[in-house]
Motif scaffolding. Structure first.
Motif, PDB file in Angstrom:
ATOM      1  N   ASN A 451      -5.756  44.378  53.602  1.00 44.62           N
ATOM      2  CA  ASN A 451      -5.438  42.869  54.426  1.00 44.62           C
ATOM      3  C   ASN A 451      -4.531  42.680  56.094  1.00 44.62           C
ATOM      4  O   ASN A 451      -4.975  42.104  56.327  1.00 44.62           O
ATOM      5  N   GLU A 452      -3.675  43.453  55.896  1.00 44.35           N
ATOM      6  CA  GLU A 452      -2.991  44.018  56.871  1.00 44.35           C
ATOM      7  C   GLU A 452      -3.787  44.192  58.144  1.00 44.35           C
ATOM      8  O   GLU A 452      -3.348  44.413  59.424  1.00 44.35           O
ATOM      9  N   LEU A 453      -4.840  44.951  57.832  1.00 44.69           N
ATOM     10  CA  LEU A 453      -6.283  46.204  58.710  1.00 44.69           C
ATOM     11  C   LEU A 453      -7.075  44.793  59.198  1.00 44.69           C
ATOM     12  O   LEU A 453      -6.887  44.098  58.899  1.00 44.69           O
ATOM     13  N   GLU A 454      -7.176  45.558  60.648  1.00 44.53           N
ATOM     14  CA  GLU A 454      -8.001  44.596  61.826  1.00 44.53           C
ATOM     15  C   GLU A 454      -9.298  44.305  60.951  1.00 44.53           C
ATOM     16  O   GLU A 454      -9.994  43.190  61.207  1.00 44.53           O
ATOM     17  N   GLU A 455      -9.795  45.558  60.701  1.00 48.19           N
ATOM     18  CA  GLU A 455     -11.339  45.016  59.636  1.00 48.19           C
ATOM     19  C   GLU A 455     -11.181  45.203  58.161  1.00 48.19           C
ATOM     20  O   GLU A 455     -12.520  45.366  57.937  1.00 48.19           O
ATOM     21  N   GLY A 456      -9.974  45.215  57.938  1.00 45.05           N
ATOM     22  CA  GLY A 456     -10.256  45.226  56.142  1.00 45.05           C
ATOM     23  C   GLY A 456     -10.654  46.598  55.552  1.00 45.05           C
ATOM     24  O   GLY A 456     -10.640  46.764  56.105  1.00 45.05           O
ATOM     25  N   TYR A 457     -11.631  45.549  54.860  1.00 43.26           N
ATOM     26  CA  TYR A 457     -12.526  46.764  53.665  1.00 43.26           C
ATOM     27  C   TYR A 457     -13.205  47.486  54.481  1.00 43.26           C
ATOM     28  O   TYR A 457     -14.048  48.081  53.885  1.00 43.26           O
ATOM     29  N   ASP A 458     -14.038  46.816  55.805  1.00 43.50           N
ATOM     30  CA  ASP A 458     -14.848  47.756  56.699  1.00 43.50           C
ATOM     31  C   ASP A 458     -13.910  48.776  57.605  1.00 43.50           C
ATOM     32  O   ASP A 458     -14.420  48.853  58.603  1.00 43.50           O
ATOM     33  N   THR A 459     -12.873  49.247  57.466  1.00 41.46           N
ATOM     34  CA  THR A 459     -12.295  49.988  58.156  1.00 41.46           C
ATOM     35  C   THR A 459     -12.587  51.378  57.936  1.00 41.46           C
ATOM     36  O   THR A 459     -12.572  51.477  56.815  1.00 41.46           O
ATOM     37  N   LEU A 460     -12.925  52.197  58.648  1.00 37.41           N
ATOM     38  CA  LEU A 460     -13.031  53.476  59.236  1.00 37.41           C
ATOM     39  C   LEU A 460     -11.842  54.024  58.799  1.00 37.41           C
ATOM     40  O   LEU A 460     -11.533  54.779  59.834  1.00 37.41           O
ATOM     41  N   ILE A 461     -11.670  54.919  58.554  1.00 41.47           N
ATOM     42  CA  ILE A 461     -10.879  55.611  57.641  1.00 41.47           C
ATOM     43  C   ILE A 461     -11.465  57.526  58.232  1.00 41.47           C
ATOM     44  O   ILE A 461     -12.423  57.863  57.751  1.00 41.47           O
TER      45      ILE A 461
END
Length: 579
Positions: A451-461
């Motif tokens: 949740n702290e990531l800017e794109e949340g679950y859509d964050t591309l790793i």
């Protein structure tokens, strides 16, 4: 060649239509020299100008037919090669996916990539170009030889006098190139492996400032690759000019002797020109033979490598009549289990009776057989002796797909795909909803950092989870395992990168889950295992202690020693307070 032709057996119509188009092109091509004869002898020499329009229309017709069927020939053979390459790549990939864990223990990724990529492309090349030219040259050679004999037997014998020598050289060329291309194929796999490992571990290379070492290592392999290609060039350079010379020598001999026959009046100028044109149709296949041999040798070496992989049989496979257990509960029993890896004993006389829903913690020294023990549950490897049963059924009798769908594992290596966080977790359950994904992440203590990531679950790793910390990767891998909702859960040292507080919270979530599953936890910290129903301590492939936290402390054995080591400061403080 036979092996390569076998790849076309499922495309007989395509092969037939391509070959038919090729034969039509050859047939009309063989008319051209005859028209040259008519044009020279009848029109120019004898002044029969009424034949001019017929000859010109014939040439125009031949050009049109060659244009249409030449296009079809090229397209159909290229299409055939592309279809075969597609199917072969899929076949090799599918077979690799079907192989057992033991196969990949000794196989490099770069070598497998070479087989699926470069080796299949070599076969595509020979089917798209080599096969067509091979058939085409045989037909040209046979038909041109027949026509030459019909025109003049003596000149034909003169023309063919160099052919046995060319054939002998070609055989020698094929033998030399076959050995060279086998070496090139093997070394290309090594080169790819070196590049793949270096790129995958580039951060480690930079962290240790080993760039120069890696560059020199790659240079060594690259230089060897250069040397092998130069060896191929030397073989080619040694034989091909001789073939070229002998082919041109045939033209010179025919021109000289044919010229004498024309001067004597035994042959017309047009007939000699037709003969020379037919001879070119004979020489061209002989000139192409060297290139074709090179191409066939290369593809033959590739085909051997591919077939070598396809011949490998899975070490672990279904029994003749596998049992499909629809609902595995998770009762597991080891009865005098022995396991050896490459004839080296790994596990000895393992006896365990684990009830469904129990939590089993496994501790022990490095190399004691902890990971080997849990790898048997998923049938990654087969036991050497004894019996391993799930819900009372021998594991070897259970359908492999059913078994592995009932076991969810988090391996030591926290592998993540280069994709979004959501898709990485959904890998465990393709039809999972976003709510299910969030629930799994909450249980795995991953929800907060996501949740702290800017794109949340859509964050591309990045590849293998680049961009995430070790603990974050482990939590995502645990969430991926949890979402499968299996009867058996295996955590193979998968909380090692977590701080004690997060580890405690995560394991507490598992212990107090609504659905109790049979859980195996490999760990080195007492805090991670003390609440387990059964704690096992292993040494040298044997279980030396088994019990729960309290009973093992009472035994004051190996587990007790670890406990005192890890909690010595706390114990010292407690003893001081008591005194």
């Amino acid at each position: 060649m036979k092996r390569i032709l076998s790849y076309t057996k499922n495309h007989k119509l395509l092969t037939f239509l391509g070959t038919l188009s090729m034969i039509i092109v050859i047939a009309v091509d063989l008319i051209n020299p005859y028209l040259i004869k008519v044009f020279t002898d009848d029109i120019i020499m004898n002044g029969q100008y009424n034949l001019l329009s017929t000859v010109l229309l014939g040439i125009a017709g031949i050009t049109l037919v060659k244009f249409i069927f030449g296009y079809l020939k090229e397209f159909l053979f290229d299409f055939l090669a592309s279809k075969v390459a597609k199917e072969l790549k899929q076949k090799v990939f599918n077979h690799i996916e079907s192989l057992s864990f033991s196969y990949f223990d000794d196989m490099n990724t770069g070598e497998l990539m070479s087989r699926v990529g470069e080796d299949v492309d070599n076969i595509w090349m020979v089917l798209g170009f080599g096969l067509r030219l091979f058939i085409e040259n045989i037909v040209y050679f046979l038909l041109a030889s027949i026509l030459l004999i019909r025109i003049n037997l003596l000149l034909t014998v003169i023309a063919l006098i160099t052919m046995p020598v060319i054939a002998f050289i070609t055989i020698k060329l094929e033998k030399h190139l076959d050995k060279v291309f086998e070496k090139i194929s093997d070394h290309t796999a090594q080169l790819n492996t070196t590049a793949q490992e270096n790129i995958a571990g580039v951060k480690l290379v930079k962290a240790f400032a080993r760039e120069k070492h890696e560059i020199l290592k790659f240079l060594k392999f690259n230089s060897k690759n250069f040397d092998l290609n130069m060896e191929r060039a030397k073989v080619w350079g040694k034989f091909y000019p001789i073939e070229e010379f002998l082919g041109n020598l045939s033209i010179v001999l025919v021109t000289c002797f044919g010229g004498i026959l024309v001067i004597k009046g035994s042959m017309t100028v047009g007939t000699l020109l037709a003969f020379i044109n037919y001879l070119w149709l004979l020489i061209w296949p002989m000139r192409m033979l060297g290139w074709l041999i090179s191409l066939l040798s290369q593809s033959s070496a590739s085909a051997k490598k591919i077939e070598k992989i396809l011949e490998v049989k899975p070490a672990v496979k279904n029994s003749n009549n596998p049992i499909n257990l629809e609902n595995i509960e998770g009762n597991i029993s080891f009865e005098q289990v022995f396991f050896s890896y490459k004839e080296k004993p790994v596990l000895k006389n393992i006896n365990l009776d684990i009830k469904a829903g129990s939590t089993v913690a496994i501790m022990g020294t490095t190399g004691s057989g902890k990971s080997s023990l849990i790898s048997l549950i998923n049938r990654n490897y087969d036991i050497f002796k004894g019996s391993l049963k799930i819900d009372g059924v021998d594991i070897k009798d259970i359908d492999l797909t059913t078994l592995r769908k009932s076991v969810s594992i988090v391996p030591q290596d926290s592998f993540l795909f280069s994709d979004t966080i959501e898709n990485n977790i959904r890998y465990g359950k393709a039809d999972a909803t976003l709510d299910e994904i969030k629930e799994a992440c909450a249980t795995a203590c991953a929800e907060e950092f996501i949740n702290e990531l800017e794109e949340g679950y859509d964050t591309l790793i990045g590849e293998r989870g680049v961009g995430l910390s070790g603990g974050q990767k482990q939590r995502l891998c645990i969430a991926r395992a949890l979402i499968r909702d299996c009867s058996i859960l295996i955590l193979d040292d998968s909380t090692s990168a977590l701080d004690m507080e997060t580890e405690y919270e995560l394991l507490n979530n598992l212990y107090h889950s609504d659905k109790k599953v049979t859980t195996f936890i490999i760990a080195h910290r007492i805090s991670a295992v003390k609440n387990a129903d059964i704690i096992i301590y292993m040494e040298d492939g044997e279980i030396v202690e088994v019990g729960n936290h309290n009973s093992l402390l009472e035994q004051q054995g190996k587990y007790y020693e670890i406990y005192r080591t890890q909690f010595k400061d706390f114990l010292s403080l407690s003893e001081e307070e008591v005194s």
